[in-house]
Scaffold this motif. Structure first.
Motif, PDB file in Angstrom:
ATOM      1  N   LEU A 271       5.303  17.346  30.137  1.00  0.00           N
ATOM      2  CA  LEU A 271       5.806  16.026  29.737  1.00  0.00           C
ATOM      3  C   LEU A 271       5.939  15.883  28.230  1.00  0.00           C
ATOM      4  N   ASP A 272       5.071  16.525  27.468  1.00  0.00           N
ATOM      5  CA  ASP A 272       5.131  16.422  26.012  1.00  0.00           C
ATOM      6  C   ASP A 272       6.070  17.443  25.388  1.00  0.00           C
ATOM      7  N   ARG A 273       6.724  18.248  26.220  1.00  0.00           N
ATOM      8  CA  ARG A 273       7.599  19.291  25.684  1.00  0.00           C
ATOM      9  C   ARG A 273       9.080  19.009  25.922  1.00  0.00           C
ATOM     10  N   VAL A 274       9.391  18.303  27.010  1.00  0.00           N
ATOM     11  CA  VAL A 274      10.801  18.087  27.347  1.00  0.00           C
ATOM     12  C   VAL A 274      11.387  16.984  26.479  1.00  0.00           C
ATOM     13  N   ASP A 275      12.708  16.974  26.394  1.00  0.00           N
ATOM     14  CA  ASP A 275      13.385  15.961  25.584  1.00  0.00           C
ATOM     15  C   ASP A 275      13.216  14.565  26.165  1.00  0.00           C
ATOM     16  N   ASP A 276      13.298  14.455  27.481  1.00  0.00           N
ATOM     17  CA  ASP A 276      13.218  13.147  28.123  1.00  0.00           C
ATOM     18  C   ASP A 276      12.166  13.199  29.234  1.00  0.00           C
ATOM     19  N   PRO A 277      10.924  12.832  28.939  1.00  0.00           N
ATOM     20  CA  PRO A 277       9.868  12.911  29.958  1.00  0.00           C
ATOM     21  C   PRO A 277      10.124  12.014  31.160  1.00  0.00           C
ATOM     22  N   ARG A 278      10.969  10.979  31.002  1.00  0.00           N
ATOM     23  CA  ARG A 278      11.264  10.118  32.141  1.00  0.00           C
ATOM     24  C   ARG A 278      12.220  10.795  33.131  1.00  0.00           C
ATOM     25  N   ALA A 279      12.840  11.862  32.701  1.00  0.00           N
ATOM     26  CA  ALA A 279      13.798  12.551  33.575  1.00  0.00           C
ATOM     27  C   ALA A 279      13.111  13.505  34.538  1.00  0.00           C
ATOM     28  N   ILE A 280      11.816  13.747  34.321  1.00  0.00           N
ATOM     29  CA  ILE A 280      11.105  14.677  35.204  1.00  0.00           C
ATOM     30  C   ILE A 280       9.876  13.984  35.790  1.00  0.00           C
ATOM     31  N   THR A 281       9.369  14.534  36.869  1.00  0.00           N
ATOM     32  CA  THR A 281       8.112  14.055  37.434  1.00  0.00           C
ATOM     33  C   THR A 281       7.143  15.224  37.528  1.00  0.00           C
ATOM     34  N   CYS A 282       5.899  14.952  37.215  1.00  0.00           N
ATOM     35  CA  CYS A 282       4.814  15.925  37.360  1.00  0.00           C
ATOM     36  C   CYS A 282       3.750  15.254  38.224  1.00  0.00           C
ATOM     37  N   GLU A 283       3.792  15.539  39.508  1.00  0.00           N
ATOM     38  CA  GLU A 283       2.934  14.873  40.475  1.00  0.00           C
ATOM     39  C   GLU A 283       1.724  15.738  40.794  1.00  0.00           C
ATOM     40  N   GLN A 284       0.535  15.190  40.546  1.00  0.00           N
ATOM     41  CA  GLN A 284      -0.695  15.906  40.867  1.00  0.00           C
ATOM     42  C   GLN A 284      -0.930  15.848  42.369  1.00  0.00           C
ATOM     43  N   ARG A 285      -1.080  17.027  42.999  1.00  0.00           N
ATOM     44  CA  ARG A 285      -1.286  17.088  44.441  1.00  0.00           C
ATOM     45  C   ARG A 285      -2.523  17.916  44.761  1.00  0.00           C
ATOM     46  N   THR A 286      -3.131  17.584  45.885  1.00  0.00           N
ATOM     47  CA  THR A 286      -4.288  18.353  46.327  1.00  0.00           C
ATOM     48  C   THR A 286      -3.833  19.604  47.064  1.00  0.00           C
ATOM     49  N   GLY A 287      -4.634  20.661  46.931  1.00  0.00           N
ATOM     50  CA  GLY A 287      -4.324  21.938  47.532  1.00  0.00           C
ATOM     51  C   GLY A 287      -5.173  22.207  48.761  1.00  0.00           C
ATOM     52  N   PRO A 288      -5.645  23.432  48.924  1.00  0.00           N
ATOM     53  CA  PRO A 288      -6.381  23.815  50.130  1.00  0.00           C
ATOM     54  C   PRO A 288      -7.798  23.251  50.166  1.00  0.00           C
ATOM     55  N   MET A 289      -8.460  23.472  51.300  1.00  0.00           N
ATOM     56  CA  MET A 289      -9.840  23.037  51.503  1.00  0.00           C
ATOM     57  C   MET A 289     -10.715  24.265  51.733  1.00  0.00           C
ATOM     58  N   PHE A 290     -11.985  24.112  51.386  1.00  0.00           N
ATOM     59  CA  PHE A 290     -12.914  25.247  51.333  1.00  0.00           C
ATOM     60  C   PHE A 290     -14.230  24.829  51.978  1.00  0.00           C
ATOM     61  N   ARG A 291     -14.908  25.821  52.555  1.00  0.00           N
ATOM     62  CA  ARG A 291     -16.168  25.512  53.230  1.00  0.00           C
ATOM     63  C   ARG A 291     -17.116  26.692  53.138  1.00  0.00           C
ATOM     64  N   LEU A 292     -18.393  26.399  52.911  1.00  0.00           N
ATOM     65  CA  LEU A 292     -19.416  27.427  53.027  1.00  0.00           C
ATOM     66  C   LEU A 292     -19.670  27.689  54.506  1.00  0.00           C
ATOM     67  N   VAL A 293     -19.512  28.937  54.913  1.00  0.00           N
ATOM     68  CA  VAL A 293     -19.810  29.311  56.294  1.00  0.00           C
ATOM     69  C   VAL A 293     -21.314  29.387  56.501  1.00  0.00           C
ATOM     70  N   ASP A 294     -22.013  29.952  55.524  1.00  0.00           N
ATOM     71  CA  ASP A 294     -23.459  30.140  55.610  1.00  0.00           C
ATOM     72  C   ASP A 294     -24.062  29.785  54.257  1.00  0.00           C
ATOM     73  N   VAL A 295     -24.763  28.660  54.181  1.00  0.00           N
ATOM     74  CA  VAL A 295     -25.309  28.164  52.909  1.00  0.00           C
ATOM     75  C   VAL A 295     -26.243  29.187  52.273  1.00  0.00           C
ATOM     76  N   ALA A 296     -27.173  29.733  53.042  1.00  0.00           N
ATOM     77  CA  ALA A 296     -28.169  30.649  52.488  1.00  0.00           C
ATOM     78  C   ALA A 296     -27.505  31.890  51.904  1.00  0.00           C
ATOM     79  N   VAL A 297     -26.619  32.493  52.646  1.00  0.00           N
ATOM     80  CA  VAL A 297     -25.951  33.711  52.176  1.00  0.00           C
ATOM     81  C   VAL A 297     -25.086  33.413  50.956  1.00  0.00           C
ATOM     82  N   ALA A 298     -24.361  32.295  50.988  1.00  0.00           N
ATOM     83  CA  ALA A 298     -23.489  31.954  49.868  1.00  0.00           C
ATOM     84  C   ALA A 298     -24.276  31.798  48.570  1.00  0.00           C
TER      85      ALA A 298
END
Length: 415
Positions: A271-298
């Motif tokens: 956004l701070d590099r382009v000539d017109d920041p209103r002409a673009i969108t930078c949407e923050q999105r969530t990605g994958p999910m993660f889980r400990l299979v075994d707490v002790a081993v992890a």
């Protein structure tokens, strides 16, 4: 009798029919002729009543960089069932059985891309990375032509194929140094899931400098109304110069497309590099999910990442809605560069001992986010369900924070 077991190889068309109904019903009835007969990188599983599949899933093994170390991870995908078998508890059992199989195989971590975050959150998976979804007219990327990094190091763009796998390794290594959860590609992964996929035919190009590959971009074209769009699904780069040159490559398609869309790392600056920041969108999105299979081993596997002078103990009282081996109290102690974990009986633990040991109560999903570095201790308290017991706050936060400091995370690949 309901039984969990591998999905038979000779019933591949049936597996894909169920997956197609769940994820691509708009395509209509699945055509068995479309089944890919090549050896698969995934291991299909199912919950069966006699010979009838009630719910299916696929397992895929790979290595992810977690806390600076490449670790074996179980990828879970294609969780699906026919409508007549839904809302009867079969999916919950399938997930629990999958975790049991991972644990038996010595895999302490699971990751997935959710169809619905709330569904997997209730079973103990937590969001573990984000990305920025960029939409921009290609002309807004014109700034890269005047940037020092591209003017002084123009390099060369080259189309990549199966024989270029070895050249990708330095780029992936550099990404892994920047972002945890970078996936360690194999030759099979490169050929089957980067150069080809089951639902599109992507283009894959690289940017070379002085004969060395420094950046990789994977993309397709799509139609948006009357306009054509360049869709970048995977971008990897060794440094800032490579990133800017990959943007230059996208900008060079201005005669073909009206818009460029990029799944970019979560901390890119546009956004701070382009000539017109209103002409673009930078949407923050969530990605994958993660889980400990075994707490002790992890937690025991944190040993290579813990400083030799780090000492302390914290008791984790973990709640897990899916598997009982994670549900209880764990004494986690760091000493001499190693982490040891003892499972303790809550009922047998004396009140005096409980009062004197720094103790944290936490659900498996929040603990998984903390372990991954997606959240620090303060965020896990504020945004998750982590609770430090009264009287042990400073010591508990200090020890747990030293074991699981925040990390930058970014998992790019779907599976």
């Amino acid at each position: 009798m309901v039984e969990y077991r591998p999905f038979p190889e000779d019933r591949k068309a049936e597996f894909h029919r169920l997956a197609n109904y769940a994820f691509s019903p708009e395509d209509g009835q699945f055509d068995p002729e479309e089944v890919d007969e090549r050896p698969s990188l995934e291991q299909p599983r199912g919950l069966f009543r006699d010979d009838e599949p009630l719910v299916i899933c696929a397992h895929r093994d790979f290595d992810l960089r977690i806390r600076g170390v490449d670790r074996d991870v179980a990828g879970l995908s294609v969780v699906a069932s026919a409508p007549e078998h839904r809302r009867q508890g079969y999916t919950k059992r399938l997930l629990a059985e999958s975790l049991a199989e991972y644990r038996e195989n010595g895999t302490a971590f699971s990751v997935l891309w959710p169809f619905e975050y709330s569904f997997y959150r209730k079973y103990g998976w937590g969001t573990v990375s984000q990305y920025v979804y960029v939409k921009t007219p290609p002309e807004q990327l014109a700034f890269v032509a005047d940037a020092d990094a591209t003017r002084d190091a123009p390099g060369t763009f080259v189309e990549l194929d199966a024989d270029d796998f070895a050249a990708t390794e330095p780029v992936l290594d550099a990404m892994a140094e920047q972002y945890d959860f970078t996936l360690d590609w194999t030759q099979d992964w490169w050929e089957r899931l980067i150069l080809q996929t089951w639902n599109d035919g992507p283009f894959v190009y690289g940017w070379e400098r002085d004969g060395e590959l420094r950046g990789i971009v994977r993309y397709t074209f799509s139609d948006s109304g009357e306009d054509r769009v360049l869709e970048v699904s995977n971008v990897a780069f060794a440094d800032e110069t490579a990133w800017l040159n990959l943007l230059r490559f996208c900008r060079n398609h201005d005669s073909q497309v009206s818009e460029v869309r990029i799944r970019a790392p979560p901390d890119v600056e546009l956004l701070d590099r382009v000539d017109d920041p209103r002409a673009i969108t930078c949407e923050q999105r969530t990605g994958p999910m993660f889980r400990l299979v075994d707490v002790a081993v992890a937690f025991e596997r944190l040993s290579p990442t813990v400083a030799s002078d780090e000492e302390g103990r914290v008791d984790l009282v973990v709640s897990d809605p899916l598997v009982d081996w994670n549900d209880g109290r764990f004494a986690v102690e760091a000493r001499d560069g190693t982490v040891s974990v003892d499972r303790t009986d809550l009922k047998a633990e004396s009140a005096k001992a409980t009062e004197t040991v720094p103790t944290v109560e936490v659900g498996i999903g929040t603990l998984s986010q903390l372990y991954a570095g997606y959240h620090g201790v303060d965020e896990a308290e504020r945004l998750g369900d982590l609770k430090v017991t009264e009287g042990s706050s400073d010591a508990a936060r200090s020890t747990l924070g030293a074991l699981c400091p925040p990390r930058r995370t970014h998992l790019r690949e779907g599976f």
